[in-house]
Structure formats: C-alpha cells, structure tokens
Design an enzyme around this catalytic site. Structure first.
Site, PDB file in Angstrom:
ATOM      1  N   ASP A  52       8.956   3.012  -6.194  1.00  0.00           N
ATOM      2  CA  ASP A  52       7.762   3.857  -6.215  1.00  0.00           C
ATOM      3  C   ASP A  52       7.463   4.145  -4.752  1.00  0.00           C
ATOM      4  O   ASP A  52       6.988   3.269  -4.026  1.00  0.00           O
ATOM      5  CB  ASP A  52       6.589   3.132  -6.881  1.00  0.00           C
ATOM      6  CG  ASP A  52       5.334   4.003  -6.980  1.00  0.00           C
ATOM      7  OD1 ASP A  52       5.202   4.945  -6.167  1.00  0.00           O
ATOM      8  OD2 ASP A  52       4.482   3.742  -7.839  1.00  0.00           O
ATOM      9  N   HIS A  53       7.758   5.361  -4.305  1.00  0.00           N
ATOM     10  CA  HIS A  53       7.696   5.635  -2.868  1.00  0.00           C
ATOM     11  C   HIS A  53       6.295   5.444  -2.292  1.00  0.00           C
ATOM     12  O   HIS A  53       6.130   5.234  -1.089  1.00  0.00           O
ATOM     13  CB  HIS A  53       8.211   7.043  -2.553  1.00  0.00           C
ATOM     14  CG  HIS A  53       7.321   8.151  -3.040  1.00  0.00           C
ATOM     15  ND1 HIS A  53       7.395   8.671  -4.320  1.00  0.00           N
ATOM     16  CD2 HIS A  53       6.338   8.842  -2.419  1.00  0.00           C
ATOM     17  CE1 HIS A  53       6.500   9.624  -4.458  1.00  0.00           C
ATOM     18  NE2 HIS A  53       5.843   9.758  -3.319  1.00  0.00           N
ATOM     19  N   HIS A  85       1.937   5.466  -9.650  1.00  0.00           N
ATOM     20  CA  HIS A  85       1.268   5.412  -8.346  1.00  0.00           C
ATOM     21  C   HIS A  85      -0.138   4.814  -8.430  1.00  0.00           C
ATOM     22  O   HIS A  85      -0.487   3.898  -7.678  1.00  0.00           O
ATOM     23  CB  HIS A  85       1.169   6.810  -7.730  1.00  0.00           C
ATOM     24  CG  HIS A  85       2.486   7.502  -7.570  1.00  0.00           C
ATOM     25  ND1 HIS A  85       3.649   6.828  -7.261  1.00  0.00           N
ATOM     26  CD2 HIS A  85       2.833   8.805  -7.657  1.00  0.00           C
ATOM     27  CE1 HIS A  85       4.644   7.692  -7.175  1.00  0.00           C
ATOM     28  NE2 HIS A  85       4.171   8.894  -7.407  1.00  0.00           N
TER      29      HIS A  85
END
Length: 505
Positions: free
Chosen positions: A177-178, A240
């Site tokens: 999950d960047h 996110h």
C-alpha cells in the site's frame, strides 16, 4: 549502506506502474548503493521485447533523474527480458533457467523477490507455477510483493490469500500500500509516541473527533473502465484510509518493530464497529460528481467520462463516521472523506481536541458584549502535496481589548527536503529487501478491512442512489456536511469556501 543481493522478477514489466514507479525507485536504490553489483532484474510480460529494447525503456524511465550516460547504462545492464504467458507452465521452465543463470552470474545467493505488478486474477496461477517449477527452492530468501487490490470483497480476498499462502509463508508476503511508504504517514508514530504532549492527550478525554481526508481534484482520467467496477469505497477506504486509521488509533506497541506494530494495528481495526444496514445509512454518505466549473475550467460529470456507463451508480465520493468500541476511543467519532473531482488535491489528518471546561473569555463582565467562541485546538498532519504538521492554539489578539485569536504553529518540509527524501516505492522496495514488513499489510488487517467495508457495500448494493449529487469542484454532496454538523462539529478543511469567497466556484 549495505548492498543487497537479489534477483527481482517483475511480472507486468511493460506496464505503467513498472515504468513510472518501479524502475525509477530501483535506480535510486542503485544510485545510493543498496543495489550495486550483485543484483539482476528479469522483466516478464506478453510483449515480444528483446533485452536491448527493455534496457532502452528502463533508461528512458529514469531520464528525469538525470543519470550520467555511464550510470544509466550500468544500471540497465542488470535488466533482462523474457516474453511470458503466465498461464503457460512451459514459460516458467524457461524463466527458471534464466533465473539460475543470473543467480550464478551475479552471485545472488539464491535470494529471490517476485513482484506481481499485474491483474490480481493472475496471482494464483503465478505463485502456483513458481512453486511447481522449483523457483522457490533456492537457499536464499523468497519474497513476493503484491499490488492492490487484494480481492474485491472478503470472499475473493480469502480465496486469493489461500492460493498465495500455498506457496509463500505469511512472513514472505508483502501486500503493498504505497500510502504506508509516504514520509508523513510514517511520521504519525513519531508525532504521537515521540511527544508526551500528544500521547498523554491521545484519548476520548481530550479528543473531540478525528478527521481523515484523501481528496483528489482529478477525475477518473483513463481509469474509467477499472474505476466503474470499483468505486471510492473499495479504491480508497478499504486500504489507504483504514490503514491510516489503524495507525492513529492503535495502542503503543511494546517495541517499534514490525510484529508488535502489526499486532496493535490489528487490534485497532478489530475495535472498529461493523455497521448494520441502518447504521450504514445513518453514518455513511456516497456521491458521484456532476459537471462543474472551478477556477475558469469546466469539467464533465462522471457518467460522461470515457469507459463509464451512462447510467453508472458507482460512487466517486465517500464520507463517513466510524465508531470505535474500546476504552481509548469510545464516543470519539472518526470522520473520513475521499473523492474524485473535489476542490483541491490533498491528504491530511485533523485531530480536533475538546474545548476547555469553562470558556473564561466568552463574555466581558465589564461590558455588554456578545459571547466569544473559542476555536478548537487542532493538530493537522499534512501528507500530500505539502508535508508537515501544524498545531492551532488560542492566544491574545494584539490590542487594548482582551480578545482571543487562533495562532498556528506550523512546520512544513522544504521543497529541497521533499525532493531528496525517498519516494514511497523506493522506501517500500528497500523494506522488502531488508525483510521488514512494518509498512505492509498483514492478512489479518486485510480481512478485517474487508469485513468493515463489505457491510457498507452490501447495504449500498441493495439501494439505488440519486446520482449525480455534487458538482465537480466542490467538496462533495450536502449530506457529507450534514453528517458532521448533526454531531455538533464541522469539517476543519474547507477549501471550497476559499474558492466561493473569490467567485471561482
């Protein structure tokens, strides 16, 4: 910096993610010495490319980083390409031969990292064939990086996880999950656990509400086909937003290491109430943007975007209130807001503190004056596009009268600092090479996130929304503001007002 020995195989090497994010991030690691002599990268995809063409593409992808000619060529020389049909077992035999050859050539000690940068529908067959052809039988480490989305609901995510764990142990799986690689997301723990000022107040006795905003000013661009099957709830909230929420709400870990942090994040997510259909309708709002105009530019509505159904009921906006059922957060609403074609691009967190028990300054005992409200104390964590944090306090306004005024203590990273800090993918790839899973999502986190989101999704799927319900350029439908106002609060971040006051909206 210690050099890492590794053979990295990228499935989906001709895709946009590899070109925009992976190759530049790998080059930064090469430039800093984390990757130097003992590494090799195999790119696989269906296209018929040669090694020379692949290397030329890689060099083009890093051109914005201004490498010298020798630097770019040295880096690209470690790249090899194999045209590959992921569903053909014969291709894995060829891939194994190339892998073994490069392992010996670069002295890689059998360390293998597989990056799945393609459709999740292929993940299961890829990991199955990697095991079947003996590509995970070497003496070194074996790790796999998986891009989101990890399933489309709990059932599909569970099926996918079972397929992957048949080959890789949970400790070898890195679900990326960047957002967890962003500097200020990682700063949440530093701000909270590194300052007694905040940690001692980090509970329902002193915090009135928490607000998490992930706003995008862009529309769906060229992702209409994908987005129309996903929507804002699955695209942003399930991963996110719930990851940010878990970092904000978790208890202090026994030690700042991946296992302890993961344990507390899972506990935090488990404390988030899974809503009934009635609670979903009370606490969650969805929206879809209509045509709009902001700052002199006109934008089409979502249903007019390319590859979007003209009668689409896919949400491009979600606002909601999460309830947390534990001692620390009981009674504190956690508001979230995310969407496309909003007023401004921005990701920020607002921690809104409770008012003092008695407002001594609300009236002037010597004069017949109206009451003066004290603004809230607010800690804001800016994640993007600006990075930093601020704290809003109340002080005395200069002058003869005793009037209070908000004072903002503000710190932002300089442009130079931001430019020179590791990009999210660079940081996360290095974490994988180091075997550090702190900034990746464990299966238990993924599963609980889907349980929370599935309850909302199933409720919405049983109803037909009245879309579109907010003009492009605004901060969402009216109901999103009413959601917060009925609790006696308001959204702290209101960029829409700035534009309205200047006649730009």
């Amino acid at each position: 910096m210690t050099e890492k020995k590794v053979l990295l195989t990228i499935f989906g090497a001709t895709g946009d993610l590899a070109y925009r994010k992976l190759y530049p991030s790998l080059f930064r690691l090469f430039r800093k010495g984390s990757l130097q002599n003992n590494f090799a990268i195999i790119g696989t995809a269906r296209r018929e490319w040669s090694d020379e063409h692949f290397r030329a593409v890689v060099q083009k992808s890093i051109s914005d980083l201004d490498p010298t000619s020798a630097e770019a060529q040295s880096f690209a020389s470690h790249f090899y390409y194999q045209s590959h049909d992921v569903q053909d077992p014969e291709h894995y035999i060829t891939l194994k031969k190339l892998s073994d050859t490069l392992d010996a050539k670069y002295d890689l000690a059998g360390n293998r990292l597989f990056y799945l940068a393609m459709s999740p529908s292929f993940f299961g067959v890829i990991v199955k064939e990697l095991k079947a052809q003996g590509m995970t039988d070497t003496k070194g480490f074996h790790r796999v990086v998986i891009e989101k989305p990890f399933g489309s609901d709990l059932a599909s995510a569970t099926t996918l996880n079972q397929a992957i764990t048949a080959t890789f142990d949970e400790s070898e799986i890195y679900r990326i999950d960047h957002y967890l690689g962003k500097e200020m997301i990682q700063n949440i723990s530093a701000i909270r656990f590194g300052n007694n000022l905040f940690e001692s107040l980090w509970n329902n006795r002193y915090i009135a509400n928490v607000q998490i905003n992930l706003a995008e000013s862009l529309g769906v661009e060229d992702r209409g086909g994908y987005y129309d099957k996903s929507g804002a709830l699955k695209d942003m909230v399930q991963n996110h937003i719930l990851q940010i929420l878990s970092l904000l709400l978790m208890e202090p870990p026994a030690a700042f290491c991946d296992e302890e942090i993961r344990t507390e994040k899972i506990k935090a997510l488990n404390a988030v109430r899974i809503y009934t259909p009635e609670e979903v309708n009370r606490y969650f709002v969805r929206g879809q943007y209509a045509p709009g105009r902001i700052n002199g530019s006109d934008y089409v509505g979502y249903r007019e975007e390319a590859n979007v159904a003209p009668d689409s009921t896919t949400e491009t906006f979600v606002a909601g209130r999460f309830t947390v059922d534990n001692f620390r957060w009981s009674g504190v609403p956690i508001y979230i807001r995310t969407g496309k074609r909003l007023t401004e691009k921005g990701t920020r967190i607002n921690i809104v503190f409770k008012q003092v028990p008695i407002n001594l300054f609300k009236t002037d005992v010597h004069k017949d004056c109206p009451e003066r409200e004290l603004p809230e104390n607010v800690l804001t964590i800016y994640i993007q596009p600006t990075e930093g944090f601020s704290l809003t306090l109340n002080g005395k306004e200069i002058g003869a009268d005793f009037k209070t005024t908000p004072v903002k203590l503000d710190y932002r990273h300089s442009a130079e600092t931001v430019e020179n800090s590791p990009e999210a993918y660079e940081r996360l790839i290095l974490d994988v090479l180091n075997g550090d899973s702190t900034n990746f999502t464990h299966w238990d986190e993924v599963a609980q996130s889907w349980r929370i989101v599935d309850a909302i999704r199933h409720t919405w799927d049983d109803e037909t929304p009245d879309f579109p319900n907010y003009p492009a350029g605004t901060m969402g439908p009216k109901a999103a503001f009413e959601l917060v106002e009925k609790d006696g609060f308001n959204w702290i971040w209101e960029p829409e007002e700035w534009y309205r006051n200047r006649g730009l909206l």
